[in-house]
Design a protein around this motif. Structure first.
Motif, PDB file in Angstrom:
ATOM      1  N   MET A 166      -2.511   5.743   4.233  1.00  0.00           N
ATOM      2  CA  MET A 166      -3.806   5.285   4.733  1.00  0.00           C
ATOM      3  C   MET A 166      -4.795   5.037   3.591  1.00  0.00           C
ATOM      4  O   MET A 166      -5.623   4.139   3.666  1.00  0.00           O
ATOM      5  CB  MET A 166      -4.381   6.323   5.697  1.00  0.00           C
ATOM      6  CG  MET A 166      -3.626   6.415   7.019  1.00  0.00           C
ATOM      7  SD  MET A 166      -3.881   4.963   8.075  1.00  0.00           S
ATOM      8  CE  MET A 166      -5.573   5.215   8.574  1.00  0.00           C
ATOM      9  N   ALA A 167      -4.665   5.821   2.529  1.00  0.00           N
ATOM     10  CA  ALA A 167      -5.579   5.663   1.395  1.00  0.00           C
ATOM     11  C   ALA A 167      -5.136   4.570   0.436  1.00  0.00           C
ATOM     12  O   ALA A 167      -5.917   4.166  -0.441  1.00  0.00           O
ATOM     13  CB  ALA A 167      -5.689   6.986   0.632  1.00  0.00           C
ATOM     14  N   HIS A 168      -3.921   4.072   0.597  1.00  0.00           N
ATOM     15  CA  HIS A 168      -3.384   3.074  -0.334  1.00  0.00           C
ATOM     16  C   HIS A 168      -3.839   1.673   0.063  1.00  0.00           C
ATOM     17  O   HIS A 168      -3.887   1.326   1.249  1.00  0.00           O
ATOM     18  CB  HIS A 168      -1.857   3.139  -0.339  1.00  0.00           C
ATOM     19  CG  HIS A 168      -1.214   2.135  -1.251  1.00  0.00           C
ATOM     20  ND1 HIS A 168      -1.069   2.346  -2.600  1.00  0.00           N
ATOM     21  CD2 HIS A 168      -0.677   0.913  -0.999  1.00  0.00           C
ATOM     22  CE1 HIS A 168      -0.473   1.297  -3.146  1.00  0.00           C
ATOM     23  NE2 HIS A 168      -0.232   0.407  -2.192  1.00  0.00           N
ATOM     24  N   ASN A 169      -4.151   0.861  -0.927  1.00  0.00           N
ATOM     25  CA  ASN A 169      -4.492  -0.540  -0.710  1.00  0.00           C
ATOM     26  C   ASN A 169      -3.615  -1.418  -1.592  1.00  0.00           C
ATOM     27  O   ASN A 169      -3.159  -0.995  -2.657  1.00  0.00           O
ATOM     28  CB  ASN A 169      -5.972  -0.799  -1.055  1.00  0.00           C
ATOM     29  CG  ASN A 169      -6.913  -0.114  -0.082  1.00  0.00           C
ATOM     30  OD1 ASN A 169      -6.687  -0.157   1.124  1.00  0.00           O
ATOM     31  ND2 ASN A 169      -7.947   0.529  -0.604  1.00  0.00           N
ATOM     32  N   GLY A 170      -3.381  -2.653  -1.140  1.00  0.00           N
ATOM     33  CA  GLY A 170      -2.621  -3.604  -1.947  1.00  0.00           C
ATOM     34  C   GLY A 170      -1.128  -3.497  -1.715  1.00  0.00           C
ATOM     35  O   GLY A 170      -0.655  -2.979  -0.691  1.00  0.00           O
ATOM     36  N   PHE A 171      -0.366  -4.006  -2.684  1.00  0.00           N
ATOM     37  CA  PHE A 171       1.085  -4.031  -2.575  1.00  0.00           C
ATOM     38  C   PHE A 171       1.647  -2.617  -2.622  1.00  0.00           C
ATOM     39  O   PHE A 171       1.044  -1.702  -3.201  1.00  0.00           O
ATOM     40  CB  PHE A 171       1.705  -4.871  -3.698  1.00  0.00           C
ATOM     41  CG  PHE A 171       1.413  -6.340  -3.579  1.00  0.00           C
ATOM     42  CD1 PHE A 171       2.139  -7.142  -2.716  1.00  0.00           C
ATOM     43  CD2 PHE A 171       0.392  -6.926  -4.328  1.00  0.00           C
ATOM     44  CE1 PHE A 171       1.872  -8.490  -2.595  1.00  0.00           C
ATOM     45  CE2 PHE A 171       0.116  -8.278  -4.224  1.00  0.00           C
ATOM     46  CZ  PHE A 171       0.863  -9.063  -3.348  1.00  0.00           C
ATOM     47  N   LEU A 172       2.825  -2.471  -2.029  1.00  0.00           N
ATOM     48  CA  LEU A 172       3.494  -1.172  -2.001  1.00  0.00           C
ATOM     49  C   LEU A 172       4.884  -1.359  -2.613  1.00  0.00           C
ATOM     50  O   LEU A 172       5.750  -2.000  -2.021  1.00  0.00           O
ATOM     51  CB  LEU A 172       3.598  -0.673  -0.556  1.00  0.00           C
ATOM     52  CG  LEU A 172       4.036   0.773  -0.347  1.00  0.00           C
ATOM     53  CD1 LEU A 172       2.984   1.726  -0.912  1.00  0.00           C
ATOM     54  CD2 LEU A 172       4.233   1.061   1.145  1.00  0.00           C
ATOM     55  N   TRP A 173       5.071  -0.808  -3.824  1.00  0.00           N
ATOM     56  CA  TRP A 173       6.342  -1.000  -4.532  1.00  0.00           C
ATOM     57  C   TRP A 173       7.240   0.220  -4.444  1.00  0.00           C
ATOM     58  O   TRP A 173       8.383   0.191  -4.909  1.00  0.00           O
ATOM     59  CB  TRP A 173       6.064  -1.339  -5.999  1.00  0.00           C
ATOM     60  CG  TRP A 173       5.256  -2.590  -6.156  1.00  0.00           C
ATOM     61  CD1 TRP A 173       3.964  -2.687  -6.565  1.00  0.00           C
ATOM     62  CD2 TRP A 173       5.669  -3.934  -5.866  1.00  0.00           C
ATOM     63  NE1 TRP A 173       3.534  -3.996  -6.568  1.00  0.00           N
ATOM     64  CE2 TRP A 173       4.567  -4.789  -6.139  1.00  0.00           C
ATOM     65  CE3 TRP A 173       6.856  -4.513  -5.407  1.00  0.00           C
ATOM     66  CZ2 TRP A 173       4.615  -6.166  -5.973  1.00  0.00           C
ATOM     67  CZ3 TRP A 173       6.905  -5.881  -5.246  1.00  0.00           C
ATOM     68  CH2 TRP A 173       5.804  -6.703  -5.520  1.00  0.00           C
ATOM     69  N   LYS A 174       6.735   1.305  -3.906  1.00  0.00           N
ATOM     70  CA  LYS A 174       7.520   2.518  -3.682  1.00  0.00           C
ATOM     71  C   LYS A 174       6.808   3.327  -2.607  1.00  0.00           C
ATOM     72  O   LYS A 174       5.624   3.077  -2.318  1.00  0.00           O
ATOM     73  CB  LYS A 174       7.650   3.326  -4.967  1.00  0.00           C
ATOM     74  CG  LYS A 174       6.338   3.843  -5.508  1.00  0.00           C
ATOM     75  CD  LYS A 174       6.543   4.669  -6.763  1.00  0.00           C
ATOM     76  CE  LYS A 174       5.192   5.219  -7.263  1.00  0.00           C
ATOM     77  NZ  LYS A 174       5.362   6.073  -8.463  1.00  0.00           N
TER      78      LYS A 174
ATOM     79  N   ILE B  15      10.011  -6.796   4.524  1.00  0.00           N
ATOM     80  CA  ILE B  15      10.961  -5.787   4.981  1.00  0.00           C
ATOM     81  C   ILE B  15      10.912  -4.564   4.074  1.00  0.00           C
ATOM     82  O   ILE B  15      10.930  -3.416   4.537  1.00  0.00           O
ATOM     83  CB  ILE B  15      12.384  -6.380   5.024  1.00  0.00           C
ATOM     84  CG1 ILE B  15      12.423  -7.582   5.961  1.00  0.00           C
ATOM     85  CG2 ILE B  15      13.398  -5.329   5.465  1.00  0.00           C
ATOM     86  CD1 ILE B  15      13.755  -8.301   5.988  1.00  0.00           C
ATOM     87  N   VAL B  16      10.843  -4.818   2.746  1.00  0.00           N
ATOM     88  CA  VAL B  16      10.758  -3.715   1.789  1.00  0.00           C
ATOM     89  C   VAL B  16       9.462  -2.920   2.004  1.00  0.00           C
ATOM     90  O   VAL B  16       9.457  -1.685   1.950  1.00  0.00           O
ATOM     91  CB  VAL B  16      10.837  -4.263   0.350  1.00  0.00           C
ATOM     92  CG1 VAL B  16      10.600  -3.143  -0.666  1.00  0.00           C
ATOM     93  CG2 VAL B  16      12.190  -4.922   0.108  1.00  0.00           C
ATOM     94  N   TYR B  17       8.372  -3.630   2.258  1.00  0.00           N
ATOM     95  CA  TYR B  17       7.090  -2.959   2.497  1.00  0.00           C
ATOM     96  C   TYR B  17       7.178  -2.039   3.716  1.00  0.00           C
ATOM     97  O   TYR B  17       6.726  -0.886   3.677  1.00  0.00           O
ATOM     98  CB  TYR B  17       5.985  -3.991   2.698  1.00  0.00           C
ATOM     99  CG  TYR B  17       4.618  -3.388   2.930  1.00  0.00           C
ATOM    100  CD1 TYR B  17       3.754  -3.174   1.866  1.00  0.00           C
ATOM    101  CD2 TYR B  17       4.205  -3.023   4.212  1.00  0.00           C
ATOM    102  CE1 TYR B  17       2.502  -2.608   2.065  1.00  0.00           C
ATOM    103  CE2 TYR B  17       2.961  -2.446   4.420  1.00  0.00           C
ATOM    104  CZ  TYR B  17       2.110  -2.247   3.352  1.00  0.00           C
ATOM    105  OH  TYR B  17       0.876  -1.667   3.563  1.00  0.00           O
ATOM    106  N   VAL B  18       7.754  -2.553   4.807  1.00  0.00           N
ATOM    107  CA  VAL B  18       7.884  -1.745   6.022  1.00  0.00           C
ATOM    108  C   VAL B  18       8.749  -0.514   5.748  1.00  0.00           C
ATOM    109  O   VAL B  18       8.452   0.594   6.208  1.00  0.00           O
ATOM    110  CB  VAL B  18       8.473  -2.593   7.163  1.00  0.00           C
ATOM    111  CG1 VAL B  18       8.828  -1.718   8.360  1.00  0.00           C
ATOM    112  CG2 VAL B  18       7.486  -3.672   7.589  1.00  0.00           C
TER     113      VAL B  18
END
Length: 292
Positions: free
Chosen positions: A45-53, A30-33
């Protein structure tokens, strides 16, 4: 006070770690979305992996989502189904539960057996479609309400809760001249508010998340509920058409954030309602699940 043994301390630590991991596994999607919906489309689009912000900050996705007229229509249709459906659900489930909880009801056990039978066997999708079409509910929001008017599990849950209320209350009310409707609305239901709250949550979430019957029974897009609009955006590539005024590359990037923003827009209302009913949830479920 008894001091915890070494084994109990190890168990407590393991329990906390396990539950923490389960919480993260549940909350992080949910936080990722949410973060993805607030991200800049190109950076996401250029980001890979976990998303913390948020990868950059942008509300462009929400602006495009809220400009889509189908989102507003979907909300209106869903609110109608939830409001009218909940009213019918609670009324009919209360009536059925009250009648089946009365020991004086004739043929009570055979009726209950017939109701429980429907939990395991049903006619299937084609007979349901033919029935809905035959009574003239096809391509109408009522097709999403009437066939789902009473859920068997919820009926049994509320019936069990009503049976836990002492018979002396009903007997004293009848001595004072109260009829069954008075007993139900002025005695039984006020004493069963936790169960009613659970019914509101069960039925409400079911109506809010329902999309399959809308897909089967509705052809006019103006009648589509919010979840069916969400399905179109997520599965049928409708998000790219919402990225107005953007190049093909920018539209492809923006369509990803649009999907995440649409999920948040469709999820937030039911998440806001849940905390108000959560305090009744465990108590109501236990009252309805345990007889005596």
């Amino acid at each position: 006070m008894n001091r915890a043994t070494f084994g109990e301390k190890i168990f407590d630590i393991g329990n906390v770690l396990f539950l923490s991991i389960m919480m993260l596994a549940t909350v992080y999607p949910i936080v990722y979305v949410l973060f993805a919906s607030l991200s800049d489309a190109g950076q996401l689009m250029a980001h890979n992996g976990f998303l913390w912000k948020p990868a950059g900050f942008s509300i462009e996705a929400y602006e495009n989502v809220l400009r889509n007229p189908m989102i507003g229509k979907g909300y209106a249709n869903t609110f109608f189904v939830v409001a009218v459906g909940l009213t019918i659900n609670i009324l009919l489930t209360s009536f059925g539960s009250y009648a089946l909880s009365r020991k004086s009801l004739k043929y009570r056990k055979p009726i209950m057996m017939g109701i429980v039978f429907t939990m395991f066997f049903n006619g299937g999708l084609i007979p349901l479609y033919l029935t809905v079409k035959g009574v003239g509910l096809s391509d109408s929001l009522w097709a999403l309400i009437i066939p789902q008017a009473v859920n068997t599990f919820n009926l049994i849950l509320m019936k069990t809760a009503f049976e836990a209320i002492p018979d002396a209350l009903e007997e004293s009310a009848k001595i004072d001249g109260a009829n069954d409707f008075t007993i139900l609305f002025r005695i039984i239901l006020p004493l069963s508010l936790p169960v009613v709250a659970v019914m509101l949550l069960y039925y409400g979430v079911s109506h809010w998340n329902s999309w399959f019957y809308a897909l089967i029974f509705l052809q006019e897009r103006a009648l589509f509920p919010l979840q069916l609009i969400l399905r179109e955006i997520l599965l049928q590539g409708e998000a790219s058409s919402m990225a107005t005024g953007a190049s093909d590359m920018d539209a492809a990037a923006l369509s990803a954030t649009l999907k995440y923003a649409t999920i948040i827009v469709a999820t937030v209302p039911i998440l806001c309602v849940y905390p108000f009913l959560q305090k009744y949830f465990v108590k109501g479920a236990l009252i309805g699940a345990i007889k005596g």
